[in-house]
Design a protein around this motif. Sequence first.
Motif, PDB file in Angstrom:
ATOM      1  N   THR A 219       0.783  -1.159  -0.134  1.00  0.00           N
ATOM      2  CA  THR A 219      -0.098   0.046  -0.020  1.00  0.00           C
ATOM      3  C   THR A 219       0.740   1.246   0.026  1.00  0.00           C
ATOM      4  O   THR A 219       0.470   2.334  -0.370  1.00  0.00           O
ATOM      5  CB  THR A 219      -0.943   0.034   1.343  1.00  0.00           C
ATOM      6  N   GLU A 220       2.053   1.342   0.512  1.00  0.00           N
ATOM      7  CA  GLU A 220       2.878   2.285   0.481  1.00  0.00           C
ATOM      8  C   GLU A 220       4.430   1.874   0.490  1.00  0.00           C
ATOM      9  O   GLU A 220       4.816   0.859   1.059  1.00  0.00           O
ATOM     10  CB  GLU A 220       2.374   2.895   2.058  1.00  0.00           C
ATOM     11  N   VAL A 221       5.106   2.634  -0.202  1.00  0.00           N
ATOM     12  CA  VAL A 221       6.554   2.556  -0.479  1.00  0.00           C
ATOM     13  C   VAL A 221       7.194   3.674   0.284  1.00  0.00           C
ATOM     14  O   VAL A 221       7.205   4.797  -0.400  1.00  0.00           O
ATOM     15  CB  VAL A 221       7.350   2.071  -1.558  1.00  0.00           C
ATOM     16  N   LEU A 222       7.841   3.858   1.362  1.00  0.00           N
ATOM     17  CA  LEU A 222       8.089   4.960   2.132  1.00  0.00           C
ATOM     18  C   LEU A 222       9.759   5.086   1.894  1.00  0.00           C
ATOM     19  O   LEU A 222      10.369   4.240   2.468  1.00  0.00           O
ATOM     20  CB  LEU A 222       7.893   5.143   3.761  1.00  0.00           C
ATOM     21  N   LEU A 223      10.059   6.114   1.234  1.00  0.00           N
ATOM     22  CA  LEU A 223      11.604   6.371   1.010  1.00  0.00           C
ATOM     23  C   LEU A 223      12.136   7.143   2.233  1.00  0.00           C
ATOM     24  O   LEU A 223      11.715   8.429   2.347  1.00  0.00           O
ATOM     25  CB  LEU A 223      11.737   6.811  -0.282  1.00  0.00           C
ATOM     26  N   VAL A 244      11.914   0.913  -7.100  1.00  0.00           N
ATOM     27  CA  VAL A 244      10.501   0.655  -6.593  1.00  0.00           C
ATOM     28  C   VAL A 244       9.718   1.947  -6.614  1.00  0.00           C
ATOM     29  O   VAL A 244      10.166   3.251  -6.830  1.00  0.00           O
ATOM     30  CB  VAL A 244      10.410   0.365  -5.017  1.00  0.00           C
ATOM     31  N   ASP A 245       8.478   1.727  -6.841  1.00  0.00           N
ATOM     32  CA  ASP A 245       7.622   2.997  -6.999  1.00  0.00           C
ATOM     33  C   ASP A 245       7.480   3.602  -5.474  1.00  0.00           C
ATOM     34  O   ASP A 245       6.645   3.157  -4.868  1.00  0.00           O
ATOM     35  CB  ASP A 245       6.326   2.496  -7.704  1.00  0.00           C
ATOM     36  N   VAL A 246       8.080   4.634  -5.236  1.00  0.00           N
ATOM     37  CA  VAL A 246       8.124   5.180  -4.191  1.00  0.00           C
ATOM     38  C   VAL A 246       6.730   6.087  -3.977  1.00  0.00           C
ATOM     39  O   VAL A 246       6.441   6.796  -5.011  1.00  0.00           O
ATOM     40  CB  VAL A 246       9.147   6.179  -3.707  1.00  0.00           C
ATOM     41  N   THR A 247       6.193   5.916  -3.013  1.00  0.00           N
ATOM     42  CA  THR A 247       4.902   6.878  -2.969  1.00  0.00           C
ATOM     43  C   THR A 247       4.910   7.863  -1.726  1.00  0.00           C
ATOM     44  O   THR A 247       4.006   8.753  -1.527  1.00  0.00           O
ATOM     45  CB  THR A 247       3.724   5.742  -2.098  1.00  0.00           C
TER      46      THR A 247
END
Length: 300
Positions: A219-223, A244-247
């Motif tokens: 649901t979320e990729v936090l950088l 990765v698709d950072v969100t």
Amino acid sequence: LARLRGRLARSNSSLGRGLLAVLGRTDLDDAAWEELEDTLLAADVGVGPTTELVENLRTRVRVEGIDDPERAKAALREELIDLVGPQMDRSLRSIGDDGLPGVVLVVGVNGTGKTTTVGRLARVLVAQDRTVLLGAADTFRAAAADQLQTWGERVGVPTVRGAEGADPASVGYTAVQRGIQDGVDTVLVDTAGRLHTKAGLMDELGKVKRVAEKQAPITEVLLVIDATTGQNGLRQAQVFSEVVDVTGVVLTKLDGTAKGGIVVAVQRELGVPVKFVGLGEGADDLAPFEAEEFVDALLD
Ligand code: GDP
């Protein structure tokens, strides 16, 4: 919250002071505008956004006939808020659809504050009566898993970990599986960030994501980016966003820099919002990011 604001204000006071000193001048000549530009650039705002802001402000001063410092400051405040993006969705997608847990991957270079961020996020969620499970997918450093587990114990949530050197993707998989079994709201997965081998990082992170996704959508990729590293942090952001698709971004260590402008630069670079900021080493020092509050703290 007031305490956090105070800390942000102190850390960024040189930007605020610099900006206000320029606008406090009676004569807004070319030199003053250049100085404003320099101040923004020195605070890591980035060339594009800086040029944009100064152009907009100059135009407003001319068109609206702004001639006193107070009105100029108010205009600067509005332009800064605009630049930071008050309308961006900064909410954390911590709950999944169809009864599945939300799966939040926390990625970033080692030392930026990933593990601390996972622990503090768990704390925030638990305070909201959410159930949380931690996954220690940084299996290369036993200390990292220990550190995460310590956070888990402090916050009162379970930690899934593998043996040292285990496949990070299998730990991520097991964590999500267990999260589904236990019916938790959110699985927070800490990952490894050894940036010196970009290809290795690609493989590993990509695999953690693919494998975890077999059970529940991420649901979320936090950088996590360390605000004190400036341009270096931006370069890291580019590399991670290729993998990765950072969100969303968590900008840590804002308490340790006067360069709060990195918020603007990183959002431009990645096209995703800063969702949280780290304002100290303590368990409570993670705050949701809000554009207006941030700008007011900058200009305090
Ligand atoms: P990781 O290697 O990315 O998992 O990083 P850690 O979570 O172990 O954090 C590295 C160091 O940064 C630790 O000493 C943390 O206490 C510190 N740290 C993390 N976030 C912040 C922050 O917002 N402000 C300050 N001053 N220190 C922080």
